[in-house]
Write a protein that holds these residues in place. Structure first.
Motif, short mmCIF file in Angstrom:
data_model
loop_
_atom_site.label_atom_id
_atom_site.label_comp_id
_atom_site.label_asym_id
_atom_site.label_seq_id
_atom_site.Cartn_x
_atom_site.Cartn_y
_atom_site.Cartn_z
N THR A 37 0.81 -1.23 0.00
CA THR A 37 0.00 0.00 0.00
C THR A 37 0.84 1.27 0.00
O THR A 37 0.37 2.32 0.44
CB THR A 37 -0.97 0.01 1.20
OG1 THR A 37 -0.22 0.02 2.42
CG2 THR A 37 -1.89 -1.20 1.17
N TRP A 38 2.05 1.20 -0.49
CA TRP A 38 2.86 2.42 -0.64
C TRP A 38 2.10 3.43 -1.49
O TRP A 38 2.02 4.62 -1.18
CB TRP A 38 4.19 2.05 -1.29
CG TRP A 38 5.18 3.16 -1.48
CD1 TRP A 38 5.09 4.45 -1.02
CD2 TRP A 38 6.43 3.07 -2.17
NE1 TRP A 38 6.22 5.17 -1.40
CE2 TRP A 38 7.05 4.35 -2.10
CE3 TRP A 38 7.09 2.04 -2.83
CZ2 TRP A 38 8.30 4.61 -2.68
CZ3 TRP A 38 8.33 2.30 -3.41
CH2 TRP A 38 8.92 3.57 -3.34
N GLN A 39 1.50 2.94 -2.58
CA GLN A 39 0.83 3.82 -3.53
C GLN A 39 -0.40 4.50 -2.94
O GLN A 39 -0.86 5.52 -3.47
CB GLN A 39 0.43 3.03 -4.80
CG GLN A 39 -0.73 2.09 -4.64
CD GLN A 39 -0.41 0.84 -3.82
OE1 GLN A 39 0.75 0.56 -3.53
NE2 GLN A 39 -1.43 0.09 -3.45
N THR A 47 2.00 -2.02 4.87
CA THR A 47 2.03 -0.56 4.83
C THR A 47 3.28 -0.06 5.56
O THR A 47 4.20 -0.84 5.84
CB THR A 47 0.73 0.02 5.45
OG1 THR A 47 0.72 1.44 5.29
CG2 THR A 47 0.58 -0.36 6.91
N SER A 98 -1.50 6.14 4.51
CA SER A 98 -1.81 4.76 4.16
C SER A 98 -2.32 3.99 5.37
O SER A 98 -3.34 3.29 5.31
CB SER A 98 -0.58 4.08 3.57
OG SER A 98 -0.83 2.72 3.26
N GLY A 106 1.46 -3.80 -5.37
CA GLY A 106 0.57 -2.68 -5.12
C GLY A 106 -0.53 -2.63 -6.15
O GLY A 106 -0.52 -3.37 -7.14
#
Length: 330
Positions: free
Chosen positions: A20-22, A52, A61, A284
């Motif tokens: 979930t970086w994006q 995350t 995030s 992701g």
């Protein structure tokens, strides 16, 4: 979705997780509505691992994940977060009082009393090798702030050092067709030690999606624009350290080797998930269709797709185009 044991934690996690970086930053803009939709699509498809970090969007995030999970009692999802990049990555900053402050902030963001899994976020090698690091992490477990801990790493040497520690639950390392070095020692060592492995950056920052061309451009606030040569952080985090043009050549060869109806990203995720020692792959997703496609790749690994045949193609391409440059670095 197939589930695998998360080391000694007593938990099981899906073979395909969600990175979930994006949802926080550095990949262009993702609205909170779209981020929540990605989480929902993943959970509905059987994904039970969200990865995350406290630094993704400076907590954005984590907060979005926390709000989403609060709306789904009994969700059965393990949240693995990371800590250690909100300050300069210098050994003197990795001390018990900072560990406590970082975990307290993540607990608040995620809305939980105890964090499921906390990973040091690519710390310096001296931190990974220090007894004091693990003493501080053990104290957080004893206090109930975290249930388990692991280490996210840049290099195979760092991974092996972390795996040797008795209470480390997992290591997280870049592993994909452009980064084969973990096959040599890391995956066998982790399996022997009962340590879980999360394969991160599995699609090489989207390069292994097969959708990019020599004219593809990215937003100014996207790390695929500003970090191609390691200007902001380790170069290996962007396109797995592969030169963009060489990566396109490798992608073309891999794509030609696939049967009709099998996409390169699906084949890549299935191949990674099928490698002995890998617990979960954490791609992701910026939208619902990507999230669903990623989850579907888990079934491909268990189906009729010949992952071993694809493995031979991957190794051939890597040996000819990438090994001399990539293998010595990480």
């Amino acid at each position: 979705m197939n589930q695998r044991p998360l080391a000694r934690t007593g938990r099981n996690v899906s073979t395909i997780g969600l990175g979930t970086w994006q949802l926080g930053a550095d990949w262009g803009s993702v609205s909170e509505e779209d981020a929540t939709a990605v989480l929902a699509a993943s959970a509905d498809a059987g994904v039970t691992l969200f990865d995350t970090a406290d630094v993704y969007g400076d907590g954005r995030s984590e907060s979005i994940i926390g709000a989403f999970l609060a709306s789904r009692p009994g969700h059965g999802i393990t949240v693995a977060t990371k800590m250690g990049r909100r300050m300069a990555q210098e050994p003197e900053n990795y001390v018990p009082e900072n560990f406590r402050a970082w975990t307290d902030r993540s607990r608040n963001n995620l809305g939980v009393d105890t964090l499921d899994l906390v990973q040091l976020h690519c710390p310096p090698t001296t931190v990974i090798n220090s007894d004091e690091t693990y003493d501080a992490l053990d104290a957080l477990v004893t206090d109930g702030a975290i249930a388990a801990y692991g280490v996210s790493v840049e290099t195979t040497a760092q991974a092996l050092a972390a795996i040797s520690r008795p209470n480390v639950s997992n290591v997280q390392i870049i592993f994909n067709p452009f980064r084969l070095k973990p096959l040599d020692e890391v995956l066998p060592a982790a399996e022997a030690a009962g340590v879980a492995v999360f394969a991160r950056v599995p699609l090489a920052s989207g390069l292994l999606s097969g959708k990019y061309t020599a004219t593809t451009t990215f937003a100014e606030n996207d790390h695929r624009t500003y970090n191609r040569h390691g200007e902001a952080f380790d170069r290996g985090e962007t396109f797995s350290g592969v030169d963009f043009s060489v990566g396109l050549e490798a992608v073309a060869e891999l794509t030609r080797a696939l049967p009709d109806g099998v996409s390169l990203p699906a084949a890549t995720l299935a191949w990674i998930a099928s490698r002995t020692g890998v617990t979960s792959v954490i791609p992701g997703a910026r939208n619902v269709s990507q999230a669903r496609a990623n989850a579907d790749a888990g079934a491909l690994a268990e189906g009729e797709f010949d992952v071993d045949l694809f493995d031979s193609v991957i190794r051939n391409v890597y040996d000819r185009l990438l090994r001399d440059v990539i293998h010595p670095q990480w």
